[in-house]
Motif scaffolding. Structure first.
Motif, PDB file in Angstrom:
ATOM      1  N   THR A 180       0.967  -1.223  -0.078  1.00  0.00           N
ATOM      2  CA  THR A 180       0.153   0.042  -0.045  1.00  0.00           C
ATOM      3  C   THR A 180       0.940   1.409  -0.106  1.00  0.00           C
ATOM      4  OG1 THR A 180      -0.128  -0.102   2.519  1.00  0.00           O
ATOM      5  CG2 THR A 180      -1.937  -1.271   1.204  1.00  0.00           C
TER       6      THR A 180
ATOM      7  N   THR B 287      -9.066  -3.201   4.094  1.00  0.00           N
ATOM      8  CA  THR B 287      -7.950  -2.664   3.494  1.00  0.00           C
ATOM      9  C   THR B 287      -8.478  -1.407   2.324  1.00  0.00           C
ATOM     10  OG1 THR B 287      -7.210  -4.623   3.097  1.00  0.00           O
ATOM     11  CG2 THR B 287      -6.700  -3.364   1.472  1.00  0.00           C
TER      12      THR B 287
ATOM     13  N   THR C  99     -10.641   0.817   3.044  1.00  0.00           N
ATOM     14  CA  THR C  99     -10.701   1.922   3.958  1.00  0.00           C
ATOM     15  C   THR C  99      -9.328   2.587   4.164  1.00  0.00           C
ATOM     16  OG1 THR C  99     -12.621   1.178   5.014  1.00  0.00           O
ATOM     17  CG2 THR C  99     -11.515   2.768   6.287  1.00  0.00           C
ATOM     18  N   ALA C 100      -8.380   1.743   4.366  1.00  0.00           N
ATOM     19  CA  ALA C 100      -6.948   2.238   4.617  1.00  0.00           C
ATOM     20  C   ALA C 100      -6.372   2.990   3.468  1.00  0.00           C
ATOM     21  CB  ALA C 100      -6.140   1.126   5.070  1.00  0.00           C
TER      22      ALA C 100
ATOM     23  N   HIS D 181      -8.353   4.313   1.172  1.00  0.00           N
ATOM     24  CA  HIS D 181      -9.331   5.541   1.202  1.00  0.00           C
ATOM     25  C   HIS D 181      -8.635   6.586   2.016  1.00  0.00           C
ATOM     26  CE1 HIS D 181     -13.284   3.729  -0.429  1.00  0.00           C
ATOM     27  NE2 HIS D 181     -12.283   4.220  -1.483  1.00  0.00           N
ATOM     28  N   ARG D 182      -7.858   6.349   3.110  1.00  0.00           N
ATOM     29  CA  ARG D 182      -7.453   7.164   3.831  1.00  0.00           C
ATOM     30  C   ARG D 182      -6.141   7.685   3.447  1.00  0.00           C
ATOM     31  NH1 ARG D 182      -8.315   3.113   8.959  1.00  0.00           N
ATOM     32  NH2 ARG D 182     -10.339   4.031   9.771  1.00  0.00           N
ATOM     33  N   LYS D 183      -5.654   7.042   2.518  1.00  0.00           N
ATOM     34  CA  LYS D 183      -4.372   7.715   1.818  1.00  0.00           C
ATOM     35  C   LYS D 183      -4.749   8.496   0.576  1.00  0.00           C
ATOM     36  CE  LYS D 183      -0.844   4.245   3.370  1.00  0.00           C
ATOM     37  NZ  LYS D 183       0.051   3.259   3.293  1.00  0.00           N
ATOM     38  N   ASP D 184      -5.915   8.592   0.356  1.00  0.00           N
ATOM     39  CA  ASP D 184      -6.640   9.421  -0.747  1.00  0.00           C
ATOM     40  C   ASP D 184      -6.539   8.402  -1.896  1.00  0.00           C
ATOM     41  OD1 ASP D 184      -7.540  11.563   0.788  1.00  0.00           O
ATOM     42  OD2 ASP D 184      -5.550  12.592   0.635  1.00  0.00           O
ATOM     43  N   ARG D 185      -6.513   7.462  -1.784  1.00  0.00           N
ATOM     44  CA  ARG D 185      -6.615   6.652  -3.110  1.00  0.00           C
ATOM     45  C   ARG D 185      -7.957   6.114  -3.461  1.00  0.00           C
ATOM     46  NH1 ARG D 185      -1.343   7.934  -2.753  1.00  0.00           N
ATOM     47  NH2 ARG D 185      -0.149   6.831  -1.767  1.00  0.00           N
ATOM     48  N   LYS D 186      -8.333   6.049  -5.003  1.00  0.00           N
ATOM     49  CA  LYS D 186      -9.620   5.291  -5.297  1.00  0.00           C
ATOM     50  C   LYS D 186      -9.207   3.929  -5.654  1.00  0.00           C
ATOM     51  CE  LYS D 186     -12.152   8.832  -5.504  1.00  0.00           C
ATOM     52  NZ  LYS D 186     -13.370   8.963  -4.967  1.00  0.00           N
TER      53      LYS D 186
END
Length: 264
Positions: A53, A71, A73-74, A76-81
């Motif tokens: 990740t 996974t 959600t984690a 998303h917290r890094k601003d990933r789609k």
């Protein structure tokens, strides 16, 4: 639970507000908006091995069965789609729902161990099975779906599939994803791009440079939709210049689709 969007947010969405990874498109069927990646956005595609990740890209494409909501959600917290990989055109004996597919819809092997083409004409059987898989993607919080094996009619499946059968099935898969508020990508199926580009939010392609076919993906770029592209056998110097010109999201990967990548 469906939330009502504030008026200002809704107006921005309807205007196609640009984000780092793409645009958000109003979806009348869900009452919300779905993501649509724009040309040139960087991505990571990992379907095997321990998920890395740490790759600094806006988009991840990972296996929908193998990864949890935590996974997603984690990321998303890094601003990933995050895109949910699923096989919609082939049966895989190692999936937890494999026994729910009747033998009558299982065709010849597709070249990968434990996988067989599906009779996509049998939407009476396949639609509820695929709907449940897409429900899983939605529950886990995925933003989009990558449905694989979407060009069975061009292969030796064991069934007399026609182009019209493929168009009908691919549109069914796209509709099921959109009804759940997720974007959906057209995997390969180059011949049908002109007729399907409106139904899909992005494209995923393997080896268009090796086979001198990348220009056929232009309808997606012209529609301001991303083309996620990988090569396996060509060095980056052979395809990256053209990828840049065409605005493809290109990288070199190994066939196992582990964490290793060499982007353009």
């Amino acid at each position: 639970m469906k939330r009502t969007l504030p008026l200002l947010t809704l107006l921005l969405l309807l205007a196609g507000c640009t984000t780092v990874t793409g645009t958000t498109t109003a979806d009348d069927r869900t009452g919300g908006a779905r993501w649509r990646p724009r040309p040139g956005v960087a991505w990571q595609w990992q379907l095997s091995g321990r998920l890395d990740t740490s790759v600094d890209v806006p988009v991840y494409d990972i296996d929908g069965f193998d990864h949890s909501r935590a996974t997603v959600t984690a990321l998303h917290r890094k601003d990933r789609k995050v895109i949910c990989y699923l096989s919609t055109g082939a049966w895989e004996k190692f999936r937890p729902d494999a026994k729910k597919f009747p033998k009558s819809v299982l065709g010849r092997g597709n070249g990968w161990e434990g996988e067989r083409w599906l009779d996509i004409r049998r939407t009476d059987v396949l639609e509820p099975l695929m709907a449940k898989r897409l429900d899983m993607c939605r529950r886990k919080g995925f933003d989009a779906v990558e449905p694989d094996n979407m060009d069975g009619y061009r292969n030796d499946t064991g069934f007399p599939l026609k182009a019209a059968d493929q168009l009908r099935y691919n549109r069914l898969v796209a509709r099921l994803a959109h009804e759940r508020g997720m974007a959906v990508g057209l995997k390969n199926d180059l011949d049908q791009i002109p007729r399907l580009v409106r139904d899909f939010d992005f494209a995923v392609n393997e080896q268009c440079a090796q086979y001198d076919e990348c220009g056929r993906l232009k309808p997606f770029i012209d529609a301001d939709k991303a083309v996620f592209h990988v090569e396996y056998e060509l060095p980056t110097a052979r395809f990256c210049p053209d990828s840049g010109r065409l605005k493809l999201s290109s990288m070199l990967k190994k066939y196992a689709l582990g964490a290793w990548r060499r982007p353009c």
